[in-house]
Design a protein around this motif. Structure first.
Motif, short mmCIF file in Angstrom:
data_model
loop_
_atom_site.label_atom_id
_atom_site.label_comp_id
_atom_site.label_asym_id
_atom_site.label_seq_id
_atom_site.Cartn_x
_atom_site.Cartn_y
_atom_site.Cartn_z
N GLN A 149 -72.16 -15.80 -17.83
CA GLN A 149 -72.80 -15.61 -16.58
C GLN A 149 -73.77 -16.75 -16.37
O GLN A 149 -73.90 -17.24 -15.35
CB GLN A 149 -73.74 -14.32 -16.70
CG GLN A 149 -74.23 -13.74 -15.45
CD GLN A 149 -73.16 -13.37 -14.32
OE1 GLN A 149 -72.89 -14.30 -13.44
NE2 GLN A 149 -72.80 -12.11 -14.37
N LEU A 152 -71.98 -19.86 -15.12
CA LEU A 152 -71.42 -19.63 -13.54
C LEU A 152 -72.85 -20.02 -12.73
O LEU A 152 -72.39 -20.67 -11.60
CB LEU A 152 -70.86 -18.27 -13.42
CG LEU A 152 -70.92 -17.78 -12.15
CD1 LEU A 152 -69.70 -18.59 -11.41
CD2 LEU A 152 -70.68 -16.28 -11.84
N LEU A 153 -73.63 -19.31 -13.09
CA LEU A 153 -75.00 -19.48 -12.29
C LEU A 153 -75.28 -20.98 -12.01
O LEU A 153 -75.67 -21.42 -11.02
CB LEU A 153 -76.21 -18.60 -12.78
CG LEU A 153 -75.71 -17.17 -12.33
CD1 LEU A 153 -76.59 -16.16 -13.20
CD2 LEU A 153 -76.31 -16.96 -10.91
N ARG A 154 -75.24 -21.69 -13.26
CA ARG A 154 -75.66 -22.99 -13.22
C ARG A 154 -74.65 -23.87 -12.24
O ARG A 154 -75.21 -24.95 -11.61
CB ARG A 154 -75.82 -23.75 -14.60
CG ARG A 154 -76.91 -23.77 -15.15
CD ARG A 154 -76.98 -23.96 -16.71
NE ARG A 154 -76.63 -25.25 -17.12
CZ ARG A 154 -76.12 -25.57 -18.24
NH1 ARG A 154 -75.79 -24.79 -19.39
NH2 ARG A 154 -75.52 -26.80 -18.55
N LEU A 156 -73.57 -22.69 -9.70
CA LEU A 156 -73.92 -22.25 -8.55
C LEU A 156 -75.47 -23.15 -8.17
O LEU A 156 -75.90 -22.71 -7.13
CB LEU A 156 -73.99 -20.89 -8.22
CG LEU A 156 -72.73 -20.17 -8.16
CD1 LEU A 156 -72.83 -18.69 -8.32
CD2 LEU A 156 -71.65 -20.71 -7.40
N ASP A 157 -75.75 -23.83 -8.90
CA ASP A 157 -77.17 -24.69 -8.85
C ASP A 157 -78.34 -23.52 -8.91
O ASP A 157 -79.24 -23.83 -8.23
CB ASP A 157 -77.14 -25.23 -7.51
CG ASP A 157 -75.90 -26.36 -7.66
OD1 ASP A 157 -75.91 -27.10 -8.58
OD2 ASP A 157 -75.71 -27.03 -6.32
N ALA A 158 -78.26 -22.53 -9.74
CA ALA A 158 -79.31 -21.70 -9.75
C ALA A 158 -80.27 -22.08 -10.91
O ALA A 158 -79.99 -22.77 -12.04
CB ALA A 158 -78.94 -20.30 -10.62
N GLN A 162 -84.07 -18.23 -11.19
CA GLN A 162 -82.86 -17.45 -10.45
C GLN A 162 -81.88 -16.90 -11.24
O GLN A 162 -81.59 -15.79 -11.04
CB GLN A 162 -82.35 -18.61 -9.31
CG GLN A 162 -83.26 -18.97 -8.06
CD GLN A 162 -82.54 -20.20 -7.33
OE1 GLN A 162 -82.02 -20.95 -7.70
NE2 GLN A 162 -82.71 -19.86 -5.99
N ARG A 165 -83.74 -13.80 -12.36
CA ARG A 165 -83.98 -12.90 -11.36
C ARG A 165 -82.58 -12.24 -10.95
O ARG A 165 -82.83 -11.17 -10.37
CB ARG A 165 -84.65 -13.42 -10.25
CG ARG A 165 -84.09 -13.23 -8.84
CD ARG A 165 -85.19 -12.99 -7.92
NE ARG A 165 -84.84 -12.56 -6.66
CZ ARG A 165 -84.00 -11.44 -6.23
NH1 ARG A 165 -83.23 -11.19 -7.18
NH2 ARG A 165 -84.00 -11.24 -4.96
N PHE A 166 -81.73 -13.15 -10.75
CA PHE A 166 -80.49 -12.40 -10.28
C PHE A 166 -79.51 -11.98 -11.33
O PHE A 166 -78.71 -10.93 -10.91
CB PHE A 166 -79.48 -13.54 -9.68
CG PHE A 166 -79.96 -13.87 -7.93
CD1 PHE A 166 -79.97 -13.12 -7.18
CD2 PHE A 166 -80.83 -15.22 -7.98
CE1 PHE A 166 -80.41 -13.32 -5.90
CE2 PHE A 166 -81.11 -15.35 -6.65
CZ PHE A 166 -80.98 -14.58 -5.68
N ALA A 167 -79.69 -12.36 -12.73
CA ALA A 167 -78.57 -11.71 -13.50
C ALA A 167 -79.35 -10.90 -14.78
O ALA A 167 -78.99 -9.68 -14.93
CB ALA A 167 -77.87 -13.08 -14.31
N PRO A 170 -81.94 -7.79 -13.74
CA PRO A 170 -81.34 -6.52 -13.38
C PRO A 170 -80.43 -5.76 -14.41
O PRO A 170 -80.26 -4.87 -14.66
CB PRO A 170 -80.48 -6.80 -12.18
CG PRO A 170 -80.72 -8.00 -11.66
CD PRO A 170 -81.59 -8.89 -12.77
#
Lengths: 259, 261
Positions: A149, A152-154, A156-158, A162, A165-167, A170
């Motif tokens: 995960q 993937l987020l990296r 997407l430039d997180a 982020q 906060r997004f993964a 929650p």
């Protein structure tokens, strides 16, 4: 509605059976009422002392709710800090475990010396007893995110925040709520310990203190108070379970899903 | 760093995918496994892909295909060799949709990461969402979607990052045969409308030939390029076309013998 009534039926039947067995035991064995009052005697003590018990219960319930809130805030903050900082994890985790072994009476006097006879030292005791399951389950929940995960987020430039906060946050919510349910179950006995180790000057000292006073000479009333604590713990536990279903519905539906 | 990872990234271009150009020269990558042993994933890999092309990478499991994608996405750096690749985005093997977000919110994740408000991100994602055959599933949670639908959402999430290069890691590997065939057609159609440079890792040789402009065959670990086949067949291609079958047989033979002869 009918379905939820059906679901509670087993608990009601088992409870009634246990009460029946208890009543029969007291009846047949001739055990003294000061040692073990029969359920009907407890019920009548509850009825005739309703006002007194209720006012004490209100004090205890407030302690449990606020103490648990304190434990949740502190526990979540510590869990997030431990998750984000391996150094802090190594430094603070052993101490958090060790804190659970401290007998509260040892520090009870100190807490009263610092904060007096009011509500706050009791909240500290409850929070100290309750925060641990929140920390452990939240730390585990935060770490349980699929290792793919963050990759993937990296892409997407997180940013780190982020990604959290997004993964991670929650994803950890159901675990944190499970921790809160465990904390709540120990929180009620935590309130009892708090009341019996840090004295109070209020008009009603709380149900714990009341039970300790009654246990030798008003045994039926002590049992009546205990019954209220038991009912309160059960009610709070299921209230939190409902809250979990509302706040994290995906955790129930995806539980047990294999990849 | 600059000698190892020559970045000649051009500004991302939207829609056309022009300007994207991938070149690997003599790239090697070795890991330290958990037991301390050195595992070489890729050895001296050189390959190229032109802008707007679909490059398929096939090979046996463990030949370093996923490592190749992570290198392109800059999640890893090569030990030796140089990589030139515009900004690339990864679509991992598992869809990794976030279970607490709706399908539309999952698709729009990149937009939110880029700073858009939730409503804005949704509005901007909605058009393609509907176009890609997901109409009516905006508010569905991932667990309510079929495997094929989940992959569509994951692909849209990748597409909406706006990066010129898409790295797809066995996107249809977990689907049943019928759904997979459907999704291959869908991907071909989608890329016709939204051209990008795509690197598609797959263990399905037929899939590679149906979709790709060029197919790279890797050897078992450490992965080396055994052959790069150009697929100069007209689209749309069918798996029953004689040319497709012939090329598939050739690629399978190369895979089996590990050499081009």
């Amino acid at each position: 509605m009918r379905r939820s009534a059906l679901r509670t039926l087993p608990a009601i039947v088992l409870g009634a059976a246990l009460l029946g067995a208890w009543e029969a035991y007291v009846d047949l064995s001739g055990v003294e009422a000061d040692l073990l009052p029969a359920p009907h005697a407890v019920a009548s003590a509850l009825w005739s002392n309703g006002g007194l018990l209720w006012r004490n219960f209100a004090v205890t319930a407030e302690e449990v709710v606020l103490g648990l809130g304190l434990a949740l805030l502190g526990g979540l903050a510590l869990a997030v800090a431990i998750h984000l900082s391996p150094l802090l994890r190594r430094a603070a985790y052993p101490l958090a475990v060790g804190s659970q072994a401290v007998p509260i009476p040892v520090i009870g006097v100190l807490l009263v010396f610092w904060w007096g006879f009011g509500l706050f030292p009791k909240l500290v005791v409850i929070a100290l007893i309750c925060f641990f399951p929140v920390v452990v389950s939240t730390v585990d929940g935060l770490a349980a995110v699929d290792p793919e995960q963050p990759k993937l987020l990296r892409t997407l430039d997180a940013s780190r925040w982020q990604s959290f906060r997004f993964a991670e946050l929650p994803a950890a919510l159901p675990a944190a709520l499970s921790g809160a349910r465990i904390a709540l179950a120990v929180g009620v006995i935590g309130a009892f310990i708090a009341e019996t180790t840090t004295p109070s000057t209020g008009a009603y000292p709380g149900l714990g203190r009341e039970i300790i006073t009654d246990v030798n000479f008003q045994t039926a009333r002590a049992y009546a108070g205990t019954a209220m604590l038991v009912a309160f713990a059960i009610a709070c536990f299921y209230a939190l379970a409902i809250a979990e279903r509302r706040l994290a519905p995906w955790s129930i539906r995806t539980r047990g899903e294999t990849r | 760093m600059p000698t190892q990872l020559q970045s000649r990234a051009q500004p991302p271009t939207f829609g056309g995918g022009t300007g994207a150009h991938i070149a690997l020269e003599g790239v090697s990558r070795t890991y330290s496994a958990r037991n301390g042993a050195e595992v070489q994933a890729l050895a001296e890999v050189s390959l190229r892909a032109g802008a707007g092309e679909l490059l398929a990478v096939v090979g046996p499991s463990g030949c370093g295909k996923s490592t190749l994608l992570e290198l392109l996405c800059r999640l890893q750096s090569p030990d030796r060799g140089s990589i030139s690749c515009p900004p690339a985005v990864l679509m991992p093997q598992h869809d990794l949709l976030l279970p607490w977000l709706s399908a539309l919110d999952n698709a729009a994740l990149a937009l939110r990461i880029a700073g858009a408000k939730r409503a804005q991100a949704r509005a901007r994602a909605e058009g393609l969402f509907v176009e890609l055959g997901l109409a009516g599933f905006q508010h569905a949670r991932p667990h309510e979607l079929s495997g094929g639908m989940r992959q569509r959402v994951a692909f849209l999430r990748t597409l909406l990052s706006g990066k010129p290069v898409l790295c797809l890691d066995e996107p249809f590997g977990a689907l049943d045969a019928i759904t997979r065939a459907e999704m291959q057609e869908w991907l071909a159609g989608t890329l016709a409308g939204e051209p990008r440079t795509v690197v598609l890792v797959t263990h399905d040789v037929e899939e590679a030939i149906l979709l790709a402009d060029s197919v790279v065959v890797l050897s078992p670990r450490p992965g080396r390029v055994v052959a790069q086949l150009e697929v100069e067949l007209a689209r749309p291609r069918r798996r029953t076309d004689g040319d497709v079958i012939a090329l598939r047989e050739r690629a399978l033979a190369i895979l089996a013998t590990g050499s081009q002869s």
